[in-house]
Design a protein around this motif. Sequence first.
Motif, PDB file in Angstrom:
ATOM      1  N   PHE A  98       0.876  -1.171   0.000  1.00  0.00           N
ATOM      2  CA  PHE A  98       0.000   0.000   0.000  1.00  0.00           C
ATOM      3  C   PHE A  98       0.913   1.221   0.000  1.00  0.00           C
ATOM      4  O   PHE A  98       1.509   1.551   1.033  1.00  0.00           O
ATOM      5  CB  PHE A  98      -0.895  -0.003   1.244  1.00  0.00           C
ATOM      6  N   PRO A  99       1.069   1.898  -1.157  1.00  0.00           N
ATOM      7  CA  PRO A  99       2.121   2.906  -1.288  1.00  0.00           C
ATOM      8  C   PRO A  99       1.979   4.069  -0.314  1.00  0.00           C
ATOM      9  O   PRO A  99       2.984   4.638   0.115  1.00  0.00           O
ATOM     10  CB  PRO A  99       2.000   3.393  -2.735  1.00  0.00           C
ATOM     11  N   ALA A 100       0.736   4.412   0.039  1.00  0.00           N
ATOM     12  CA  ALA A 100       0.555   5.586   0.901  1.00  0.00           C
ATOM     13  C   ALA A 100       0.796   5.270   2.373  1.00  0.00           C
ATOM     14  O   ALA A 100       0.950   6.173   3.191  1.00  0.00           O
ATOM     15  CB  ALA A 100      -0.852   6.149   0.725  1.00  0.00           C
ATOM     16  N   LEU A 101       0.836   3.980   2.725  1.00  0.00           N
ATOM     17  CA  LEU A 101       1.022   3.611   4.135  1.00  0.00           C
ATOM     18  C   LEU A 101       2.510   3.551   4.478  1.00  0.00           C
ATOM     19  O   LEU A 101       3.361   3.375   3.609  1.00  0.00           O
ATOM     20  CB  LEU A 101       0.389   2.247   4.428  1.00  0.00           C
ATOM     21  N   SER A 102       2.783   3.655   5.768  1.00  0.00           N
ATOM     22  CA  SER A 102       4.170   3.539   6.229  1.00  0.00           C
ATOM     23  C   SER A 102       4.609   2.072   6.160  1.00  0.00           C
ATOM     24  O   SER A 102       3.781   1.161   5.973  1.00  0.00           O
ATOM     25  CB  SER A 102       4.295   4.032   7.670  1.00  0.00           C
ATOM     26  N   VAL A 103       5.911   1.875   6.341  1.00  0.00           N
ATOM     27  CA  VAL A 103       6.456   0.521   6.377  1.00  0.00           C
ATOM     28  C   VAL A 103       5.758  -0.281   7.485  1.00  0.00           C
ATOM     29  O   VAL A 103       5.286  -1.401   7.264  1.00  0.00           O
ATOM     30  CB  VAL A 103       7.985   0.576   6.593  1.00  0.00           C
ATOM     31  N   ALA A 104       5.692   0.300   8.693  1.00  0.00           N
ATOM     32  CA  ALA A 104       5.086  -0.428   9.819  1.00  0.00           C
ATOM     33  C   ALA A 104       3.619  -0.749   9.550  1.00  0.00           C
ATOM     34  O   ALA A 104       3.141  -1.846   9.867  1.00  0.00           O
ATOM     35  CB  ALA A 104       5.218   0.390  11.105  1.00  0.00           C
ATOM     36  N   GLU A 105       2.898   0.203   8.941  1.00  0.00           N
ATOM     37  CA  GLU A 105       1.476  -0.046   8.653  1.00  0.00           C
ATOM     38  C   GLU A 105       1.315  -1.150   7.607  1.00  0.00           C
ATOM     39  O   GLU A 105       0.421  -1.999   7.709  1.00  0.00           O
ATOM     40  CB  GLU A 105       0.800   1.240   8.160  1.00  0.00           C
ATOM     41  N   PRO A 138      14.630   1.243  11.333  1.00  0.00           N
ATOM     42  CA  PRO A 138      14.919   2.668  11.081  1.00  0.00           C
ATOM     43  C   PRO A 138      13.971   3.311  10.069  1.00  0.00           C
ATOM     44  O   PRO A 138      13.905   4.534   9.974  1.00  0.00           O
ATOM     45  CB  PRO A 138      16.350   2.660  10.518  1.00  0.00           C
ATOM     46  N   HIS A 139      13.259   2.480   9.297  1.00  0.00           N
ATOM     47  CA  HIS A 139      12.390   3.015   8.241  1.00  0.00           C
ATOM     48  C   HIS A 139      10.912   2.892   8.593  1.00  0.00           C
ATOM     49  O   HIS A 139      10.045   3.182   7.773  1.00  0.00           O
ATOM     50  CB  HIS A 139      12.641   2.257   6.936  1.00  0.00           C
ATOM     51  N   ALA A 140      10.628   2.454   9.832  1.00  0.00           N
ATOM     52  CA  ALA A 140       9.260   2.057  10.205  1.00  0.00           C
ATOM     53  C   ALA A 140       8.208   3.098   9.836  1.00  0.00           C
ATOM     54  O   ALA A 140       7.120   2.753   9.375  1.00  0.00           O
ATOM     55  CB  ALA A 140       9.197   1.754  11.698  1.00  0.00           C
ATOM     56  N   HIS A 141       8.528   4.372  10.018  1.00  0.00           N
ATOM     57  CA  HIS A 141       7.490   5.392   9.868  1.00  0.00           C
ATOM     58  C   HIS A 141       7.561   6.133   8.547  1.00  0.00           C
ATOM     59  O   HIS A 141       6.836   7.098   8.332  1.00  0.00           O
ATOM     60  CB  HIS A 141       7.534   6.341  11.072  1.00  0.00           C
ATOM     61  N   LYS A 142       8.409   5.650   7.638  1.00  0.00           N
ATOM     62  CA  LYS A 142       8.467   6.289   6.314  1.00  0.00           C
ATOM     63  C   LYS A 142       7.382   5.703   5.409  1.00  0.00           C
ATOM     64  O   LYS A 142       7.052   4.510   5.524  1.00  0.00           O
ATOM     65  CB  LYS A 142       9.829   6.021   5.663  1.00  0.00           C
ATOM     66  N   ALA A 143       6.879   6.508   4.496  1.00  0.00           N
ATOM     67  CA  ALA A 143       5.953   5.977   3.483  1.00  0.00           C
ATOM     68  C   ALA A 143       6.723   4.964   2.649  1.00  0.00           C
ATOM     69  O   ALA A 143       7.839   5.239   2.194  1.00  0.00           O
ATOM     70  CB  ALA A 143       5.431   7.108   2.599  1.00  0.00           C
ATOM     71  N   SER A 145       6.509   3.889  -0.237  1.00  0.00           N
ATOM     72  CA  SER A 145       6.806   4.231  -1.640  1.00  0.00           C
ATOM     73  C   SER A 145       8.066   5.091  -1.760  1.00  0.00           C
ATOM     74  O   SER A 145       8.603   5.223  -2.854  1.00  0.00           O
ATOM     75  CB  SER A 145       5.617   4.964  -2.259  1.00  0.00           C
ATOM     76  N   THR A 146       8.535   5.673  -0.648  1.00  0.00           N
ATOM     77  CA  THR A 146       9.739   6.510  -0.716  1.00  0.00           C
ATOM     78  C   THR A 146      11.017   5.682  -0.548  1.00  0.00           C
ATOM     79  O   THR A 146      12.115   6.209  -0.675  1.00  0.00           O
ATOM     80  CB  THR A 146       9.731   7.597   0.390  1.00  0.00           C
ATOM     81  N   LEU A 151      14.285  -2.359  -0.083  1.00  0.00           N
ATOM     82  CA  LEU A 151      13.608  -2.243   1.218  1.00  0.00           C
ATOM     83  C   LEU A 151      12.102  -2.474   1.067  1.00  0.00           C
ATOM     84  O   LEU A 151      11.443  -2.962   1.989  1.00  0.00           O
ATOM     85  CB  LEU A 151      13.904  -0.884   1.853  1.00  0.00           C
ATOM     86  N   GLN A 152      11.568  -2.162  -0.108  1.00  0.00           N
ATOM     87  CA  GLN A 152      10.156  -2.476  -0.340  1.00  0.00           C
ATOM     88  C   GLN A 152       9.956  -3.998  -0.380  1.00  0.00           C
ATOM     89  O   GLN A 152       8.991  -4.526   0.169  1.00  0.00           O
ATOM     90  CB  GLN A 152       9.676  -1.833  -1.641  1.00  0.00           C
ATOM     91  N   LYS A 153      10.889  -4.700  -1.003  1.00  0.00           N
ATOM     92  CA  LYS A 153      10.822  -6.173  -1.024  1.00  0.00           C
ATOM     93  C   LYS A 153      10.876  -6.712   0.408  1.00  0.00           C
ATOM     94  O   LYS A 153      10.154  -7.641   0.785  1.00  0.00           O
ATOM     95  CB  LYS A 153      11.997  -6.768  -1.810  1.00  0.00           C
ATOM     96  N   ARG A 154      11.754  -6.114   1.208  1.00  0.00           N
ATOM     97  CA  ARG A 154      11.872  -6.557   2.602  1.00  0.00           C
ATOM     98  C   ARG A 154      10.596  -6.286   3.393  1.00  0.00           C
ATOM     99  O   ARG A 154      10.231  -7.057   4.291  1.00  0.00           O
ATOM    100  CB  ARG A 154      13.055  -5.860   3.279  1.00  0.00           C
TER     101      ARG A 154
END
Length: 252
Positions: A98-105, A138-143, A145-146, A151-154
Motif C-alpha cells: 500500500f504505497p501511501a502507508l508507512s512501512v510499519a502499517e 529505522p524506516h518504520a514510519h516512512k511511506a 513508496s519513498t 527495502l520495499q521487497k523486505r
Amino acid sequence: MRHGDMAGGTTLVAAGIVKHFQGVVALDGVDIALEPGRVTGLFGPNGSGKTTLVNCLSGVLTPTKGTIGLGGTRIENLARERRARLGLVRTYQNLRLFPALSVAENVETGLFAADPALGGKARRQLIDEALDLQGLRPHAHKAVSTLPYGLQKRTEIARALISHPRVLLLDEPAAGLGAGDWQSLVESLKVARQQMGFAMLLIDHNVAFVTALADTLTVLANGRVILSGEPQHVLANSEVARIYLGDAHAAT
Ligand SMILES: Nc1ncnc2c1ncn2[C@@H]1O[C@H](COP(=O)(O)OP(=O)(O)OP(=O)(O)O)[C@@H](O)[C@H]1O
Ligand SMILES: [Mg+2]
C-alpha cells in the motif's frame, strides 16, 4: 503463537496438481511436499508454472485437479483467507504494497488473519519483531513508496513473517536485488526460519540465492516436476545445468 503446533512430519502436501487456462496446461500433475524447518527451492524457466503452483497452493487459483493437505487438513477448496488463518502465507512476484502507508502499517496488514482479540501491545511487539527481522526498524514510519526497491521487497517479507507462518511461499523475493541485498536477505531468512520453524517454498531465478537456503531443489518444466532432490544432485544434472547455469558450467 497459533502455529506453534509444529510436530515433526510433513506440513504441506500437494498431489497431482493440474491447472488449465483455456487451452494452456500450466500445471500437469505436480506433487510437492514441504516440511517444517526445511526450504524447498523451486526452479523453472519462464512460464514453467512456478507462480501458478503458488497461486494454487495459496488459494488465489483453484486447481483443475489435485489435492492439497496442510497438517492433515484438506485445503484445496478453502478460500485464501482460511488458508492464511491456517498459517499458509505467501508473497507476490510483483510488489503488492500500500504505497501511501508507512512501512510499519504495511507490515501490520499481514495480521489480517490473526486472532481479532490480539491486543494493541501484542500487535506492536509483533510489528517490531517483523521489522527487526528484516532490518526495517529505522524506516518504520516512512511511506513505503519513498524507500528503495530492496527495502520495499523486505517490507513484503516482513508482512509475511509477522503472522509466524507455518508455511511460507516466496515468489522471486530476490528479483531485482543487488548482491549485497540478496545476501543479507539470505541471512535474515535463515534467522526467521530458525526462530519460527516454518516450511518454505522459495522460487527465484538467482541460483546462488536459492542454493544458499535450500535443503531440497525441485525443477519444473512445462508444468511438470522434472527433477527433485538434494541440491548437489540436482545442480549436477546436465539438463538443469544447461537451462540455468549455461553450457560452460555443464561442461565442468
Ligand atoms: N491467469 C492466467 N491466464 C492464462 N494463462 C496463464 C495465467 N497465469 C499463467 N498463465 C500461463 O501459465 C503458464 C505458467 O505461467 P506461470 O506464471 O506460472 O510461470 P512462471 O514459472 O511463474 O514464470 P516466470 O518465471 O516468468 O514468473 C504460462 O504459459 C502462462 O502464460
Ligand atoms: Mg512466476
